[in-house]
Write a protein that holds these residues in place. Sequence first.
Motif, PDB file in Angstrom:
ATOM      1  N   ASN A 184       0.820  -1.214   0.000  1.00 56.06           N
ATOM      2  CA  ASN A 184       0.000   0.000   0.000  1.00 56.06           C
ATOM      3  C   ASN A 184       0.855   1.266   0.000  1.00 56.06           C
ATOM      4  O   ASN A 184       0.571   2.215  -0.727  1.00 56.06           O
ATOM      5  N   GLU A 203      -7.737  -8.712  -4.946  1.00 53.93           N
ATOM      6  CA  GLU A 203      -6.656  -7.726  -5.045  1.00 53.93           C
ATOM      7  C   GLU A 203      -7.193  -6.364  -5.480  1.00 53.93           C
ATOM      8  O   GLU A 203      -6.816  -5.330  -4.927  1.00 53.93           O
ATOM      9  N   GLN A 241      -9.312  -4.811  -2.618  1.00 53.47           N
ATOM     10  CA  GLN A 241      -8.465  -4.349  -1.515  1.00 53.47           C
ATOM     11  C   GLN A 241      -7.714  -3.076  -1.883  1.00 53.47           C
ATOM     12  O   GLN A 241      -7.617  -2.152  -1.073  1.00 53.47           O
ATOM     13  N   THR A 280     -16.228  -2.828   1.324  1.00 54.09           N
ATOM     14  CA  THR A 280     -16.031  -3.551   2.583  1.00 54.09           C
ATOM     15  C   THR A 280     -16.987  -4.730   2.676  1.00 54.09           C
ATOM     16  O   THR A 280     -16.589  -5.843   3.049  1.00 54.09           O
ATOM     17  N   LEU A 321     -15.864  -7.456   0.243  1.00 49.94           N
ATOM     18  CA  LEU A 321     -14.711  -8.187   0.760  1.00 49.94           C
ATOM     19  C   LEU A 321     -15.113  -9.133   1.893  1.00 49.94           C
ATOM     20  O   LEU A 321     -14.604 -10.257   1.977  1.00 49.94           O
TER      21      LEU A 321
END
Length: 140
Positions: free
Chosen positions: A63, A102, A105, A133, A136
Amino acid sequence: MEQRDYLLREIERIGQILRAILNRLTGRGPTPAISIDNQFEETKSELLDSADINLSVILTMSNQNTIEYIKSHSGFSISNIEEFAQILEHLAVSSSSYIRMELLQKSLFLLNYCKEQDKTFSMDRETQILRITNSLSNFQ
């Protein structure tokens, strides 16, 4: 003054590229939508050709490195980063489960980064964060 004009032009150019890609992914705008089968590859190619942004590299980065990579490309304002996050979310819909995770995120990380950096509350951004969210959490 000249440097500021260049930066403003770059922000606008990147914004136009990202909006055009987003419009094609969602089927809005004058150009035809990208077929679901080709969305990831065509978007990856267009980002690299038009904006020198390597999507494959971004997805493998940490990140912190992602933020440094984005900052190294002039023209990424908060709104452009948000549009890029939207593109990642749309790509996730048509991608395999590994790459989908991926993409989601990375999109969530970028939106949270924008939330931290931006002084203005955005209901659209908060809605998108909540949606990703939930996606995920359903994935795991």
